[in-house]
Write a protein that holds these residues in place. Structure first.
Motif, PDB file in Angstrom:
ATOM      1  N   HIS A  12      38.268  49.445  10.012  1.00 35.23           N
ATOM      2  CA  HIS A  12      36.815  49.561   9.888  1.00 35.23           C
ATOM      3  C   HIS A  12      36.275  50.654  10.811  1.00 35.23           C
ATOM      4  CE1 HIS A  12      32.523  48.214  10.442  1.00 35.23           C
ATOM      5  NE2 HIS A  12      32.624  48.385   9.144  1.00 35.23           N
ATOM      6  N   GLN A  13      36.878  50.823  11.993  1.00 34.37           N
ATOM      7  CA  GLN A  13      36.442  51.905  12.863  1.00 34.37           C
ATOM      8  C   GLN A  13      36.706  53.267  12.213  1.00 34.37           C
ATOM      9  OE1 GLN A  13      34.758  51.780  15.798  1.00 34.37           O
ATOM     10  NE2 GLN A  13      34.619  54.001  15.495  1.00 34.37           N
ATOM     11  N   PRO A  38      38.439  54.776  19.242  1.00 28.40           N
ATOM     12  CA  PRO A  38      38.593  55.683  18.108  1.00 28.40           C
ATOM     13  C   PRO A  38      40.053  55.871  17.755  1.00 28.40           C
ATOM     14  CG  PRO A  38      37.034  56.554  19.709  1.00 28.40           C
ATOM     15  CD  PRO A  38      37.685  55.368  20.355  1.00 28.40           C
ATOM     16  N   ASP A  49      34.057  56.218  11.311  1.00 27.78           N
ATOM     17  CA  ASP A  49      34.244  57.629  11.633  1.00 27.78           C
ATOM     18  C   ASP A  49      33.984  58.504  10.415  1.00 27.78           C
ATOM     19  OD1 ASP A  49      34.885  56.943  14.208  1.00 27.78           O
ATOM     20  OD2 ASP A  49      37.047  56.956  13.883  1.00 27.78           O
ATOM     21  N   PRO A 106      34.059  46.682  21.054  1.00 27.91           N
ATOM     22  CA  PRO A 106      34.237  47.797  20.116  1.00 27.91           C
ATOM     23  C   PRO A 106      35.628  48.386  20.240  1.00 27.91           C
ATOM     24  CG  PRO A 106      32.174  47.977  21.321  1.00 27.91           C
ATOM     25  CD  PRO A 106      32.956  46.897  21.982  1.00 27.91           C
ATOM     26  N   SER A 107      36.201  48.737  19.098  1.00 28.11           N
ATOM     27  CA  SER A 107      37.545  49.299  19.091  1.00 28.11           C
ATOM     28  C   SER A 107      37.518  50.748  19.513  1.00 28.11           C
ATOM     29  CB  SER A 107      38.149  49.168  17.688  1.00 28.11           C
ATOM     30  OG  SER A 107      37.360  49.868  16.778  1.00 28.11           O
ATOM     31  N   SER A 138      26.444  51.448  22.372  1.00 29.73           N
ATOM     32  CA  SER A 138      27.847  51.228  22.020  1.00 29.73           C
ATOM     33  C   SER A 138      28.757  52.115  22.849  1.00 29.73           C
ATOM     34  CB  SER A 138      28.064  51.490  20.525  1.00 29.73           C
ATOM     35  OG  SER A 138      27.301  50.614  19.740  1.00 29.73           O
ATOM     36  N   THR A 143      40.365  45.706  12.605  1.00 33.08           N
ATOM     37  CA  THR A 143      39.307  46.417  13.320  1.00 33.08           C
ATOM     38  C   THR A 143      39.526  47.925  13.289  1.00 33.08           C
ATOM     39  OG1 THR A 143      39.021  44.513  14.755  1.00 33.08           O
ATOM     40  CG2 THR A 143      38.139  46.602  15.543  1.00 33.08           C
ATOM     41  N   TYR A 144      40.787  48.335  13.421  1.00 33.02           N
ATOM     42  CA  TYR A 144      41.072  49.770  13.440  1.00 33.02           C
ATOM     43  C   TYR A 144      40.656  50.432  12.131  1.00 33.02           C
ATOM     44  CZ  TYR A 144      43.706  49.485  17.801  1.00 33.02           C
ATOM     45  OH  TYR A 144      44.061  49.314  19.096  1.00 33.02           O
TER      46      TYR A 144
END
Length: 945
Positions: free
Chosen positions: A814-815, A861, A819, A858-859, A928, A811-812
């Protein structure tokens, strides 16, 4: 190129726009002066107290096919400190809205005077304010609105405490002008998205090759500039050349020609040819000059050669040798050859007739490449006339005919006549016994006979012919080849010399079709029949053994009732008839321990996943190479059932020409020497980011960052390569950019939207490309956006679509990709931040186990541990909206009563629509963010990061 839809400066009468206000004052139409002191119709308003809304709406503006339009505003604004009004209610801004409609149906009360149904463009602030005793400066603002879809639209201005004058309003849209480039004409094009494809056609006297019939194409940018070089294969037609920088095809001048289509220029006519017309594709030959049918139009014209020289005969009784020298003039060609004409003339030099077929020529009578020929078979004591003709490729077109040299000869009178009656007496496998008739003439004595015999299959080659002499009319030819045909001729010799060879006869050595069968042949036939009989016996025995074993094979038994009664034929069972697919797999396929299988390399892709080559080594058996079909990660229940069903089907088949199923592995995955771990992939991504950090610190922008341009060594060290599109950034401003003014292809799938639309390249656009590279690496080389066209990709990005996480992607990561794909380039992280974020992940590998389908929400940032969304940093609704770059909606939120962060917890999409948030991307971003704020305020659980 701008197309104006409305300009109040050009209006000669009152504008008569619609105004609306719940209190005085209202917008007032007056005559004023613009920045050039020209008289124009303006609207002005100056509110003393209160913050009520005062609206001004234009007449309907026809969009005329434009999907994006620009509004240029000229206005003045009075400084609040210079006015006698309450400071809180005074504003130095106003709002711009628009409303779309297919009909001109606006009234003083419709549509309602509020943000929804109007669409807000922006809050316009003044750069220059009017103050007492100060200089009068006019503000100029240009804003973009769209996308437009209906026939027309209205502009609406909302003042809420401002003292201002609207000097002029100009509405226009940008379009790419008609363009001629690369021999292609492109029409005037209105962009309907970031990039609009335009289809053109070839200029006059130009065409595309038949193998490429696709029309020319080019892209028109949103800014009204042509984005790229055209994709075209137009070339000038024969007789025309490109002119004025490939803007047109110009006819070849007189005396010049161009034989085919293409990019080449016109050239001078070949030698001995000319043209008096323009636009010629071929030059005409001058008189007495010609081209052969095989000559191309760019070869010189030529003529027939002159006569051969110095023709010399050598007569030997009834044979003759002719030699000559080459012509003085070959006609300008290299395909020179010679031909012989033979005539028999009467004794007194009278009428001559053509020689018959009995005359022989060596090497030939026509098409002679050398300058010597031997002739035999002539009659004794006879006058002949021989002519040697010189020929080339255009001899047949010349009206004067071929030039030749003629000579007369007479053969010897005492040459014996031809020998006839050649026959075979006996034949063996290696010899022939022949005899012939003796000549009946008595005025000369025959001294000897000579035989000439050649293998017929090899023709008259010198090395295949032999000679022998005989004193009588019989001879034995020995040491011949078995079962071979020979061509034999005989001639007689007197004191005057040899006569001509008689007619050739063909004889064959044994065995022959008309000879009796030899004992050797009989023996061969008997041996062949015996071998055939033995093969039949062996085949019958094998058949019986296999049939017996078939009924003894336990695997072929009838234990499961899978045979047709009385026939012994196994029946296929459909695995889908089983309620549980695992039951069919257990019955028809054998489970193999994972330790017995080792995957070596991927060799292809199947419907369910990759196809690999590997090795299978079952204890007690020989190791074999096998093909391994795998089920890809993230499979659905249906995919797993179909995958197992295929194994159940294959397990039922046993045939040498049907693929054999060794077994299946369902307990765990086999080892793969080439499979990367998540920490290895992150290490590779960290290396790429480190290289790009170095380039950005040197003020270089790559412009073509993609996985295809990353080199990887055996230690998984990644190196950025391919600097063909790199450019140096001029650090002459706070936001350095590189603007491309030339053509060149843009890798759409890897390029940031501002670089596609305006050709503005920065390190931030490289960050966007890096996010795509991350997606490529985590998806193991999947093509970004799959099979979507470039135009579909552009439209999707414009509508805030972003690539989903690849299967099993942390997940990190893809976040971090999301960004990098921020629409505003200033919101994207820098490469130094990316390197730091990846270092944190490498130091905490447990966080890589959290994938998109495992996360609870949602993860957070990755790039800043003090997130701007934390409660400590978002004290007010206004601070929160500015943190997520949605400050345009601040006034709407406050007017609707959302004055504290706690009131945002239960907001939904319908609430956002009432607040005027109509864009899907903005709705998603706000919701979100609210969800992230809610999760931050919850107590911590047992989730490991």
């Amino acid at each position: 190129m701008a197309k104006v839809l409305m300009n109040t400066k050009t209006e000669t009468s009152d504008l008569k726009w619609t105004t609306h206000s719940r209190s005085r004052p209202e917008w007032e139409e007056v005559s004023g002066l613009d920045e050039e002191n020209n008289s124009v119709r303006t609207y002005q308003i100056c509110q003393a107290e209160g913050s009520s809304s005062h609206w001004l709406r234009s007449k309907m503006i026809d969009r005329r096919g434009a999907s994006q339009v620009y509004v240029e505003l000229l206005f003045t604004m009075v400084e609040c400190s210079s006015r006698n009004t309450h400071h809180r209610s005074c504003k130095e801004t106003f709002n711009l809205y628009y409303y779309q409609s297919d009909v001109d149906d606006a009234t003083p009360t419709y549509p309602a005077w509020m943000e929804n149904p109007y669409t807000k463009v922006d809050t316009v602030a003044a750069d220059f304010l009017l103050r007492k005793g100060g200089e009068k400066k006019v503000n100029v603002k240009t804003l973009r609105l769209g996308p437009l879809s209906k026939r027309g639209f209205y502009l609406a201005f909302q003042a809420q405490g401002a003292c201002m004058a609207l000097l002029s309003v100009r509405v226009f849209f940008k379009k790419c002008p008609a363009l001629t480039r690369s021999l292609s004409v492109f029409p005037e094009t209105v962009p309907r998205s970031l990039v609009q494809e335009a289809v053109g056609q070839c200029v006059t006297h130009a065409a595309q090759p038949a193998t490429n019939a696709r029309p020319p194409k080019m892209f028109c940018g949103e800014d009204g500039q042509w984005v790229d070089q055209p994709t075209t294969s137009c070339t000038c037609l024969p007789g025309f050349e490109a002119s004025h920088g490939e803007l047109e095809c110009k006819a070849c001048a007189s005396g010049l020609f161009k034989m085919g289509s293409g990019s080449g220029p016109c050239t001078s006519c070949p030698e001995n040819s000319h043209t008096t017309e323009t636009g010629s594709s071929v030059c005409t030959c001058r008189p007495s000059y010609y081209r052969a049918p095989t000559d191309s139009a760019d070869t010189p014209c030529t003529r027939s050669p002159s006569s051969p020289r110095w023709l010399v005969p050598q007569v030997n009784d009834t044979s003759l040798t002719l030699e000559w020298s080459e012509p003085v003039d070959s006609g300008g060609r290299s395909d020179l050859s010679y031909s012989i004409e033979c005539r028999i003339c009467s004794a007194h030099g009278g009428f001559c007739t053509t020689c018959g077929d009995g005359v022989n020529y060596k090497p030939s009578q026509t098409g002679i490449q050398g300058r010597r020929v031997s002739i035999w078979g002539l009659r004794p004591h006879t006058s002949y006339s021989f002519t040697v003709l010189a020929l080339n490729g255009v001899s047949g077109q010349s009206q004067q005919g071929s030039a030749g040299e003629t000579i007369n000869v007479t053969t010897s009178p005492n040459v014996p006549v031809l020998v006839t009656g050649l026959r075979k007496s006996t034949a063996t496998e290696s010899s022939l016994t022949l005899y012939w008739n003796k000549p009946t003439q008595t005025h000369y004595r025959i001294l000897q006979y000579q035989l000439r015999y050649c293998e017929k299959e090899r023709g008259s080659e010198e090395n295949s012919c032999q000679f022998m002499e005989s004193s009588g009319n019989e001879a034995v030819l020995s040491e011949l080849r078995r079962a071979t045909a020979y061509e034999v001729q005989v001639r007689a010799r007197t004191f005057a010399g040899y006569g001509s060879f008689g007619q050739a006869s063909v004889f064959r050595t044994l065995p022959d079709e008309d000879e009796s069968t030899s004992p050797l042949l009989v023996t061969g036939i008997l041996v062949a029949m015996g071998i055939l009989l033995l093969i039949l016996v062996i085949a019958a025995a094998i058949y019986c053994i296999r049939k017996q074993n078939h009924f003894k094979d336990p695997e072929m038994s009838d234990k499961n009732g899978q045979y047709l009664m009385g026939q012994g034929v196994k029946v296929y069972i459909d695995p889908f008839t089983y309620e549980d697919p695992n039951e069919a797999v257990r019955e028809f396929a054998k489970e193999i321990d994972v330790s017995c299988v080792k995957i070596e390399e991927v060799i292809g892709a199947g419907e369910f996943g990759e196809v690999c080559r590997g090795r299978l080594r079952i204890p007690g058996k020989k190791e074999n190479y096998v093909a391994i079909k795998t089920l890809k990660g993230g499979y659905t229940d249906k995919q797993r059932r179909d995958f197992l069903a295929e194994a159940s089907i294959m397990g039922q088949f046993q045939h040498p020409n049907i693929i054999h199923l060794e077994g299946i592995i369902t307990a765990s995955c086999p080892l793969n020497d080439g499979q990367f771990t998540p920490i290895q992939l992150v290490g590779m991504l960290r290396g790429i980011a480190s290289g790009m950090k170095y380039l950005s610190e040197m003020s270089y922008v790559h412009r073509d960052l993609a996985a295809r341009n990353i080199l990887v060594n055996s230690n998984l060290v990644c190196k950025v390569s391919d600097f063909g599109l790199s450019r140096f950034l001029q650090e002459n401003s706070s936001d350095p950019t590189y603007t491309s003014s030339l053509g060149g292809k843009i890798p759409i799938r890897w390029t940031a939207p501002e670089a596609i639309a305006f050709r503005k390249f920065t390190c931030a656009s490289d960050v966007w490309s890096y996010g795509i590279v991350m997606w490529e690496v985590m998806s193991f080389g999947e093509r970004p956006y799959w099979d979507m066209s470039n135009q579909d990709v552009i439209n999707a990005i414009e509508q805030d679509y972003r690539l989903p996480p690849p299967p099993d992607c942390p997940t990190y990561l893809h976040q971090l990709m999301l960004d990098c794909w921020q629409k505003e380039r200033t919101a994207r992280p820098r490469f130094a931040n990316i390197v730091s974020a990846l270092d944190k992940l490498i130091r905490n590998p447990a966080s890589l186990k959290i994938t998109a389908h495992e996360g609870a929400g949602p993860s957070h940032p990755l790039l800043d541990q003090r997130s701007p969304l934390s409660p400590s940093s978002c004290g007010t609704v206004g601070d929160w909206l500015r943190a997520i770059k949605m400050e345009r909606y601040e006034e709407s939120f406050l007017q609707a009563g959302y004055t504290s962060m706690q009131l945002l917890a239960h907001i939904n999409t319908e609430d956002l629509l009432r607040l005027g948030v109509t864009l899907a991307g903005h709705q998603k971003k706000i919701l979100s963010s609210i969800e992230a704020l809610t999760n931050q305020n919850k107590p911590a659980g047992n989730v490991l990061y």
